[in-house]
Design a protein around this motif. Sequence first.
Motif, PDB file in Angstrom:
ATOM      1  N   UNK A  65      -1.110  25.429  26.122  1.00 50.56           N
ATOM      2  CA  UNK A  65      -0.755  25.904  27.465  1.00 50.56           C
ATOM      3  C   UNK A  65       0.231  27.054  27.428  1.00 50.56           C
ATOM      4  N   UNK A  66       1.199  26.982  26.526  1.00 53.25           N
ATOM      5  CA  UNK A  66       2.181  28.067  26.376  1.00 53.25           C
ATOM      6  C   UNK A  66       1.480  29.339  25.893  1.00 53.25           C
ATOM      7  N   UNK A  67       0.578  29.202  24.928  1.00 54.51           N
ATOM      8  CA  UNK A  67      -0.161  30.368  24.419  1.00 54.51           C
ATOM      9  C   UNK A  67      -1.011  30.988  25.519  1.00 54.51           C
ATOM     10  N   UNK A  68      -1.630  30.160  26.338  1.00 52.56           N
ATOM     11  CA  UNK A  68      -2.457  30.673  27.438  1.00 52.56           C
ATOM     12  C   UNK A  68      -1.585  31.424  28.451  1.00 52.56           C
ATOM     13  N   UNK A  69      -0.439  30.856  28.779  1.00 55.21           N
ATOM     14  CA  UNK A  69       0.481  31.519  29.717  1.00 55.21           C
ATOM     15  C   UNK A  69       0.947  32.861  29.156  1.00 55.21           C
ATOM     16  N   UNK A  70       1.245  32.895  27.856  1.00 54.93           N
ATOM     17  CA  UNK A  70       1.664  34.141  27.211  1.00 54.93           C
ATOM     18  C   UNK A  70       0.563  35.196  27.326  1.00 54.93           C
ATOM     19  N   UNK A  71      -0.689  34.793  27.077  1.00 57.97           N
ATOM     20  CA  UNK A  71      -1.807  35.732  27.183  1.00 57.97           C
ATOM     21  C   UNK A  71      -1.959  36.268  28.601  1.00 57.97           C
ATOM     22  N   UNK A  72      -1.794  35.406  29.599  1.00 61.00           N
ATOM     23  CA  UNK A  72      -1.896  35.848  30.991  1.00 61.00           C
ATOM     24  C   UNK A  72      -0.803  36.846  31.341  1.00 61.00           C
ATOM     25  N   UNK A  73       0.410  36.571  30.881  1.00 62.27           N
ATOM     26  CA  UNK A  73       1.523  37.485  31.150  1.00 62.27           C
ATOM     27  C   UNK A  73       1.290  38.810  30.438  1.00 62.27           C
ATOM     28  N   UNK A  74       0.844  38.754  29.192  1.00 57.65           N
ATOM     29  CA  UNK A  74       0.577  39.978  28.430  1.00 57.65           C
ATOM     30  C   UNK A  74      -0.491  40.820  29.125  1.00 57.65           C
ATOM     31  N   UNK A  75      -1.534  40.188  29.628  1.00 54.52           N
ATOM     32  CA  UNK A  75      -2.585  40.925  30.327  1.00 54.52           C
ATOM     33  C   UNK A  75      -2.061  41.549  31.613  1.00 54.52           C
ATOM     34  N   UNK A  76      -1.177  40.828  32.303  1.00 53.62           N
ATOM     35  CA  UNK A  76      -0.612  41.362  33.546  1.00 53.62           C
ATOM     36  C   UNK A  76       0.274  42.571  33.279  1.00 53.62           C
TER      37      UNK A  76
END
Length: 60
Positions: A31-42
Amino acid sequence: MARRSLYMTLLQRHLSEGEPWTEASEHALSGVAHAYDLIKQAVIGPPALRPGRRSSSADQ
């Protein structure tokens, strides 16, 4: 008062759902990795739109 980390929040949620500790930890890290990816994409955009990216036949 310090806020709890995302990892700890997700870990507690998975543990409260009855998952074994190791499985709950794995899901929390995911879940943390997924959140990091979403933030990076944003912040810098999706991988296909990042500067310096070359398109290849594998992308299509």
